[in-house]
Design a protein around this motif. Structure first.
Motif, PDB file in Angstrom:
ATOM      1  N   GLY A  96      43.417 -13.214 -40.099  1.00 20.15           N
ATOM      2  CA  GLY A  96      42.589 -12.024 -40.037  1.00 20.15           C
ATOM      3  C   GLY A  96      42.907 -11.176 -38.814  1.00 20.15           C
ATOM      4  N   GLN A  97      41.955 -10.340 -38.414  1.00 23.68           N
ATOM      5  CA  GLN A  97      42.167  -9.403 -37.310  1.00 23.68           C
ATOM      6  C   GLN A  97      42.050 -10.054 -35.934  1.00 23.68           C
ATOM      7  N   GLU A  98      41.319 -11.182 -35.831  1.00 30.47           N
ATOM      8  CA  GLU A  98      41.001 -11.720 -34.504  1.00 30.47           C
ATOM      9  C   GLU A  98      41.416 -13.174 -34.318  1.00 30.47           C
ATOM     10  N   GLY A  99      42.077 -13.752 -35.302  1.00 27.93           N
ATOM     11  CA  GLY A  99      42.476 -15.143 -35.184  1.00 27.93           C
ATOM     12  C   GLY A  99      43.765 -15.323 -34.401  1.00 27.93           C
ATOM     13  N   TYR A 100      44.070 -16.577 -34.066  1.00 25.88           N
ATOM     14  CA  TYR A 100      45.263 -16.885 -33.281  1.00 25.88           C
ATOM     15  C   TYR A 100      45.690 -18.326 -33.541  1.00 25.88           C
ATOM     16  N   ASN A 101      46.928 -18.630 -33.216  1.00 25.05           N
ATOM     17  CA  ASN A 101      47.452 -19.990 -33.125  1.00 25.05           C
ATOM     18  C   ASN A 101      47.847 -20.244 -31.677  1.00 25.05           C
ATOM     19  N   LEU A 102      47.578 -21.445 -31.209  1.00 20.77           N
ATOM     20  CA  LEU A 102      47.997 -21.839 -29.853  1.00 20.77           C
ATOM     21  C   LEU A 102      48.642 -23.217 -29.939  1.00 20.77           C
ATOM     22  N   LYS A 103      49.834 -23.323 -29.418  1.00 21.19           N
ATOM     23  CA  LYS A 103      50.530 -24.606 -29.372  1.00 21.19           C
ATOM     24  C   LYS A 103      51.051 -24.838 -27.966  1.00 21.19           C
ATOM     25  N   SER A 104      50.678 -25.970 -27.397  1.00 28.00           N
ATOM     26  CA  SER A 104      51.186 -26.340 -26.071  1.00 28.00           C
ATOM     27  C   SER A 104      51.868 -27.695 -26.179  1.00 28.00           C
ATOM     28  N   SER A 105      52.954 -27.822 -25.449  1.00 32.95           N
ATOM     29  CA  SER A 105      53.717 -29.073 -25.403  1.00 32.95           C
ATOM     30  C   SER A 105      54.306 -29.195 -24.003  1.00 32.95           C
ATOM     31  N   ASN A 117      44.295  -8.421 -30.366  1.00 31.62           N
ATOM     32  CA  ASN A 117      43.011  -9.023 -29.978  1.00 31.62           C
ATOM     33  C   ASN A 117      42.995 -10.514 -30.266  1.00 31.62           C
ATOM     34  N   GLY A 118      43.731 -10.972 -31.293  1.00 29.14           N
ATOM     35  CA  GLY A 118      43.856 -12.404 -31.508  1.00 29.14           C
ATOM     36  C   GLY A 118      44.559 -13.093 -30.351  1.00 29.14           C
ATOM     37  N   LEU A 119      45.598 -12.453 -29.819  1.00 26.74           N
ATOM     38  CA  LEU A 119      46.264 -12.999 -28.637  1.00 26.74           C
ATOM     39  C   LEU A 119      45.295 -13.112 -27.465  1.00 26.74           C
ATOM     40  N   PHE A 120      44.439 -12.102 -27.318  1.00 31.06           N
ATOM     41  CA  PHE A 120      43.477 -12.128 -26.217  1.00 31.06           C
ATOM     42  C   PHE A 120      42.566 -13.353 -26.336  1.00 31.06           C
ATOM     43  N   TYR A 121      42.057 -13.617 -27.552  1.00 36.83           N
ATOM     44  CA  TYR A 121      41.192 -14.781 -27.721  1.00 36.83           C
ATOM     45  C   TYR A 121      41.969 -16.069 -27.512  1.00 36.83           C
ATOM     46  N   GLY A 122      43.265 -16.045 -27.838  1.00 33.65           N
ATOM     47  CA  GLY A 122      44.099 -17.210 -27.559  1.00 33.65           C
ATOM     48  C   GLY A 122      44.205 -17.515 -26.078  1.00 33.65           C
ATOM     49  N   ILE A 123      44.320 -16.474 -25.243  1.00 31.12           N
ATOM     50  CA  ILE A 123      44.412 -16.756 -23.803  1.00 31.12           C
ATOM     51  C   ILE A 123      43.062 -17.162 -23.227  1.00 31.12           C
ATOM     52  N   ILE A 124      41.954 -16.745 -23.863  1.00 36.46           N
ATOM     53  CA  ILE A 124      40.645 -17.250 -23.432  1.00 36.46           C
ATOM     54  C   ILE A 124      40.562 -18.742 -23.705  1.00 36.46           C
ATOM     55  N   THR A 125      41.081 -19.173 -24.862  1.00 33.72           N
ATOM     56  CA  THR A 125      41.134 -20.609 -25.141  1.00 33.72           C
ATOM     57  C   THR A 125      42.046 -21.314 -24.147  1.00 33.72           C
ATOM     58  N   LEU A 126      43.200 -20.725 -23.838  1.00 33.35           N
ATOM     59  CA  LEU A 126      44.092 -21.324 -22.841  1.00 33.35           C
ATOM     60  C   LEU A 126      43.383 -21.474 -21.507  1.00 33.35           C
ATOM     61  N   TRP A 127      42.610 -20.473 -21.112  1.00 37.66           N
ATOM     62  CA  TRP A 127      41.823 -20.555 -19.869  1.00 37.66           C
ATOM     63  C   TRP A 127      40.901 -21.758 -19.903  1.00 37.66           C
ATOM     64  N   GLN A 128      40.329 -22.040 -21.074  1.00 34.01           N
ATOM     65  CA  GLN A 128      39.428 -23.189 -21.175  1.00 34.01           C
ATOM     66  C   GLN A 128      40.177 -24.523 -21.171  1.00 34.01           C
ATOM     67  N   LEU A 129      41.476 -24.473 -21.338  1.00 32.00           N
ATOM     68  CA  LEU A 129      42.280 -25.692 -21.222  1.00 32.00           C
ATOM     69  C   LEU A 129      42.686 -25.967 -19.779  1.00 32.00           C
ATOM     70  N   PHE A 130      42.470 -24.994 -18.894  1.00 33.18           N
ATOM     71  CA  PHE A 130      42.756 -25.245 -17.483  1.00 33.18           C
ATOM     72  C   PHE A 130      41.844 -26.371 -16.993  1.00 33.18           C
ATOM     73  N   PRO A 131      42.365 -27.274 -16.169  1.00 28.95           N
ATOM     74  CA  PRO A 131      41.514 -28.342 -15.631  1.00 28.95           C
ATOM     75  C   PRO A 131      40.487 -27.774 -14.664  1.00 28.95           C
ATOM     76  N   THR A 132      39.313 -28.361 -14.670  1.00 27.53           N
ATOM     77  CA  THR A 132      38.274 -27.905 -13.740  1.00 27.53           C
ATOM     78  C   THR A 132      38.450 -28.523 -12.359  1.00 27.53           C
ATOM     79  N   ASN A 133      39.364 -29.477 -12.241  1.00 27.08           N
ATOM     80  CA  ASN A 133      39.657 -30.101 -10.939  1.00 27.08           C
ATOM     81  C   ASN A 133      41.159 -30.075 -10.695  1.00 27.08           C
ATOM     82  N   GLN A 134      41.722 -28.853 -10.774  1.00 26.74           N
ATOM     83  CA  GLN A 134      43.171 -28.727 -10.728  1.00 26.74           C
ATOM     84  C   GLN A 134      43.746 -29.139  -9.373  1.00 26.74           C
ATOM     85  N   VAL A 135      44.990 -29.615  -9.434  1.00 24.99           N
ATOM     86  CA  VAL A 135      45.753 -29.913  -8.229  1.00 24.99           C
ATOM     87  C   VAL A 135      46.325 -28.601  -7.700  1.00 24.99           C
TER      88      VAL A 135
END
Length: 531
Positions: A96-105, A117-135
Motif C-alpha cells: 500500500g501507500q505506507e507499508g515497508y519491508n525491513l531486513k537486517s543481517s 512515507n513507507g521508507l520513513f516508517y521503516g526507519i522509525i522501526t529501525l530506530w526502535q531496534l537500536f539498543p537502549t543500552n548501546q555501547v
C-alpha cells in the motif's frame, strides 16, 4: 536461521541478545541470529536522483546521532557496498501507500517500500531496534525480517492550544512524538472561547484582542465556593509564517496538519474581537473560565462572509484535504432568545435550532467544498441533518460514528471512553496532576476497537481510523502535556496501526518497558508504568 513471529513475541522466542521491542507491533517479523553493528564507518545509501529519499536518510542520520553521538555519510545506491543501510522504493503493491519491508543481517540493513512515507516508517522501526543500552560508538541491530503496513489510514492526535497556548518549539516536539509512534495526522485546535491562536490578515483584532484573556481560573471551582483567578494575562498566537513552518516540519515527517476553526459555538474569543458576529451585540471579553460559553455566531450574511474570509486564509495556508469546523457543544440559548434568529428560522423554513445549526454547517461545507476541500466536524453535526459530504469525528461514544457510517459518511473514531487523554490515568487522583475528570488507563486505550462489529462490510470502509485528543483546560505546561500523552499514545498507535488479530495486552505491556527507556533517552516526560 529465522524464527517467524506473527502474534505473541514472547521472551521464550528470543534468538538475539536484545529482544526486538517494536510499538506499534509489525504485521510480521522474522527474528534471526546475529546482528548488524552500526559504526561511524556505516553509510546510508539512497537513490541518487531522489531528493525526498535523501531527506529521509538525513532524518535517519539524526536518529543515529541522538543515540550514538555520531553521524553517518550518505552515498548513492550505485556506490553502496557492505556496511550500509539502504533505502529504496519499488513496486510493492501489497504494502500500500505506507507499508515497508525491513531486513537486517550481519552485512547491513535494507529498507524498501512502495512510497517514500513507507521508507520513513521503516526507519522509525529501525530506530526502535537500536539498543537502549548501546555501547559507545556502536549500535547493534538484531537480525530481523519485517513486513509491515498500517491498518487504518487516519492515525491521529489532537492538541488544544487555546485553553493554554504552547510555543512553536513545543508544537514541533509534539509532532516529533507523533512521528515516532507512526501517526500521520496532527489535529491542531486553533480557536476557542478562551483564545484565538491563528493570524488572519483580514481581521487583525482576532489576534490583537481574541488571542489574549485577562486571567485564568485557578483549579476546578467547587459548587457554592468563590471562583479564584490567577490575575495573569495569558495568550499568544501563531503567525502565518510560523504556521507554514510547522506544516513543513510535519510534512517532513509525513504528518498532515488538520486545522480546526470552531463554529458556530466556542466562538467567544472571535466575538470579543468583533461583537457584531454575535447574537446580542454586547461587548464581551475572551473567556477566563472553562466550560461551554453561551456566545455563538449569528447567521447573518455578513457573519458567513467573515467565516468564509477566515477559511479562505486557512485553506491557503494548510495543504490538508480536510478542514475541521468543530460544530460541537453549540449552546442554543442565545439563538432561542433572539427574535431575529427566530424569524430567520421561520424564513428559512426550518423547524428548530438544531436544524439551524445543520443549515449553518451545510452552508459552510458548500463553501469549503468549493475550495476543493472536505469538512470534518464533531458528531453534533449529525443533529438536524448531516451535511452531504461531511466526515464525522465521533467523540460522544461510537454511536454517532455508527450512524454516520450507515449513512455513507466517513468517520474517525475518537470517543471519550478510550481516546480522551485529558482524563486521569489513575483512580488515585490525589497522586495525579489535576485533570478534567474521567479515568483512562493505558490498558483501556489498548482495548478499544475502532471498527464497530455491528457495521456491515461495506459500512466498515467508512471508518478511516482513530484519534487521541489532548484538551488543555488543566494542562498548562509542556511537561504536563507529555505526561498525559505518554505512554497512552503507544496504545493508540498500536490499535491504529497493527492488525486486530495480533494485538495482545500482555505482550504489549512487556514491550512498553523498553519503550519508556526510549522516552528517557529522548528526554520526554511520561507517566510511570503501573506495576
Amino acid at each position: 536461521m529465522f524464527v517467524l513471529l506473527f502474534n505473541k513475541c514472547t521472551q521464550e522466542n528470543k534468538t538475539v541478545s536484545e529482544f526486538p521491542s517494536i510499538i506499534p507491533a509489525p504485521v510480521s517479523m522474522l527474528i534471526g541470529k546475529g546482528q548488524f553493528t552500526i559504526t561511524p564507518q556505516t553509510q546510508i545509501a539512497y537513490p541518487g536522483e531522489n531528493s525526498e529519499i535523501r531527506k529521509i536518510g538525513e532524518y535517519l542520520n539524526e536518529l543515529v546521532n541522538e543515540y550514538a553521538g555520531f553521524y553517518l555519510s550518505l552515498i548513492e545506491l550505485d556506490n553502496a557496498g557492505a556496511n550500509c543501510i539502504s533505502l529504496q522504493t519499488g513496486d510493492f503493491p501489497d504494502l500500500g501507500q505506507e507499508g515497508y519491508n525491513l531486513k537486517s543481517s550481519k552485512k547491513g540493513v535494507q529498507i524498501t517500500a512502495g512510497q517514500p512515507n513507507g521508507l520513513f516508517y521503516g526507519i522509525i522501526t529501525l530506530w526502535q531496534l537500536f539498543p537502549t543500552n548501546q555501547v559507545e560508538n556502536t549500535l547493534a541491530i538484531p537480525a530481523v525480517e519485517i513486513m509491515d503496513k498500517p491498518r487504518y489510514k487516519w492515525r491521529g492526535a489532537h492538541l488544544d492550544v487555546c485553553r493554554h497556548f504552547f510555543s512553536v518549539e513545543f508544537v514541533k516536539k509534539y509532532i516529533d512524538i507523533l512521528a515516532r509512534h507512526k501517526l500521520n495526522m496532527f489535529h491542531w485546535h486553533l480557536t476557542e472561547d478562551q483564545g484565538w491562536r491563528i493570524e488572519i490578515n483580514k481581521y487583525p483584532l482576532l489576534t490583537e484582542v481574541g488571542a489574549w484573556r485577562d486571567e485564568t481560573v485557578i483549579g476546578r471551582p467547587r459548587r457554592n465556593t468563590p471562583v479564584q483567578f490567577d490575575g495573569i494575562r495569558h495568550g499568544g498566537f501563531y503567525t502565518q509564517d510560523e504556521i507554514r513552518d510547522v506544516i513543513q516540519y510535519a510534512a517532513n515527517r509525513y504528518i498532515t496538519v488538520i486545522p480546526e476553526i470552531e463554529m458556530p459555538g466556542h466562538a467567544q474569543a472571535a466575538i470579543a474581537a468583533y461583537p457584531e458576529l454575535g447574537c446580542t451585540g454586547e461587548k464581551v471579553s475572551v473567556r477566563t473560565t472553562w466550560g461551554i460559553s453561551p456566545y455563538i455566531y449569528n447567521v447573518e450574511d455578513e457573519t458567513f462572509e467573515f467565516l468564509e474570509n477566515v477559511l479562505s486564509e486557512v485553506i491557503d495556508l494548510f495543504p490538508s484535504q480536510y478542514i475541521h469546523i468543530g460544530g460541537d457543544e453549540a449552546r442554543k440559548d442565545q439563538w432561542e432568545a433572539s427574535k431575529r434568529i427566530q424569524q430567520q428560522i421561520k424564513d428559512l423554513g426550518l423547524q428548530n435550532e438544531d436544524e439551524l445549526q445543520s443549515y449553518f454547517i451545510k452552508r459552510i461545507e458548500k463553501f469549503i467544498n468549493s475550495k476543493g476541500k472536505n469538512l470534518i466536524g464533531w458528531d453534533e453535526i449529525l443533529e438536524g441533518g448531516l451535511a452531504p459530504n461531511a466526515t464525522v469525528m465521533s467523540w460522544r461514544g461510537i454511536s454517532g460514528g455508527i450512524e454516520a457510517a450507515r449513512e455513507g459518511h466517513d468517520v474517525i473514531m475518537s470517543p471519550t471512553t478510550h481516546c480522551y487523554f485529558d482524563y486521569y490515568q489513575s483512580q488515585n487522583r490525589e497522586q495525579e496532576p489535576l485533570a478534567i475528570g474521567g479515568y483512562l488507563p493505558v490498558d483501556t486505550v489498548y482495548a478499544f476497537e475502532p471498527t464497530p462489529a455491528e457495521l456491515s462490510e461495506e459500512e466498515t470502509k467508512h471508518i478511516l481510523g482513530v484519534q487521541a485528543n489532548v484538551w488543555t483546560e488543566y494542562i498548562s505546561t509542556t511537561e504536563g502535556v507529555e505526561y498525559m500523552l505518554l505512554p497512552r499514545l503507544c496504545a493508540l498507535s498500536e490499535i491504529a496501526w497493527s492488525p486486530k488479530e495480533i494485538r495482545d495486552w500482555e505482550d504489549f505491556r512487556a514491550r512498553l518497558n523498553t519503550q519508556v527507556k526510549r522516552y528517557e533517552t529522548m528526554g520526554w516526560n511520561y507517566r510511570p508504568l503501573d506495576e
